[in-house]
Design an enzyme around this catalytic site. Sequence first.
Site, PDB file in Angstrom:
ATOM      1  N   ASP A 238      -4.671  -1.151   4.523  1.00  0.00           N
ATOM      2  CA  ASP A 238      -5.270  -0.496   3.354  1.00  0.00           C
ATOM      3  C   ASP A 238      -6.584  -1.150   2.948  1.00  0.00           C
ATOM      4  OD1 ASP A 238      -2.977   1.001   3.322  1.00  0.00           O
ATOM      5  OD2 ASP A 238      -2.344   0.426   1.306  1.00  0.00           O
TER       6      ASP A 238
ATOM      7  N   HIS B 225      -3.266  -5.315   4.705  1.00  0.00           N
ATOM      8  CA  HIS B 225      -4.532  -5.021   4.043  1.00  0.00           C
ATOM      9  C   HIS B 225      -5.715  -5.478   4.879  1.00  0.00           C
ATOM     10  CE1 HIS B 225      -1.713  -4.638   0.708  1.00  0.00           C
ATOM     11  NE2 HIS B 225      -2.631  -3.869   0.137  1.00  0.00           N
TER      12      HIS B 225
END
Length: 277
Positions: free
Chosen positions: A81, A224
């Site tokens: 992400d 992430h």
Amino acid sequence: MAASDIEAAISPERVTMRKRTTTVSLAALATLVLTGCSSTTTVHPTPIPRAESTVQAVDVDHLPELNAPATCSGYVALTFDDGPTQVTKDLLDILGHYDVPAAFFNLGLQEKKMPELVERQIREGHQVGNHTMTHPELLTIPLDEALDDIDAATVVHRDLVDHSYTLFRPPYGGTNQEIRKGAEERNMTEVLWTVDSKDYEAASAEQVIEQSQGMTDGGILLMHDGKPPTVEALPQIIRSYYDQGLCFGQVTTVDEELPSNMGTTHRARATEQEAKP
């Protein structure tokens, strides 16, 4: 961030409608930066601190040798992400070295800043999904403003690569039936996750590796972009699943409702990657 940054990403005929939502979106972004996206709900991945996310370039010649299973007992998916960031290149170098696919859930504002990395993600066979324009907590703003933020990211992406997203991940996993329906009406599958690496709070690569365990066939791992420990941990995460006979695949839409780590369901799972053209 100036209001013009968001309006520039939206087609002219929609600028008037978007002006009334810009203030709220900017307020959400300001909260994101100042508070580190803290919240009181159970699972809250935190966007990367941009200014601090720097790592030494990966030397692929010195990555550990890994052997994929001769026969795959199942497939799991790696997802990242909040990109693209200044370390996306390192993630792509590692994934490319091992010929492992991933799904990148990008922010529209970041795609505007680093379009060449979006093009590389797609060129190298990875999936790219919508993670909104400014990373607001969608459940804390009116539905029309939430959908506007999602749409703004889609416009940026379409302008860059001439096609729209097919996957969507809500920031923090914060979703409801209305948001999910809105994504589906935009021809996107909402994708949550089955295991959270919690790399947003990890102090070391070892923690990321440990917290990334537990996927079974069809599982989806949340990580992430922009986290140095994640870059360092990635080869060992790949090794750990190879050792279990699992291979890495793509995120696919399915007809059934499947459980997620968020305590909700979604219609996404990992399956074998389609052959590259």
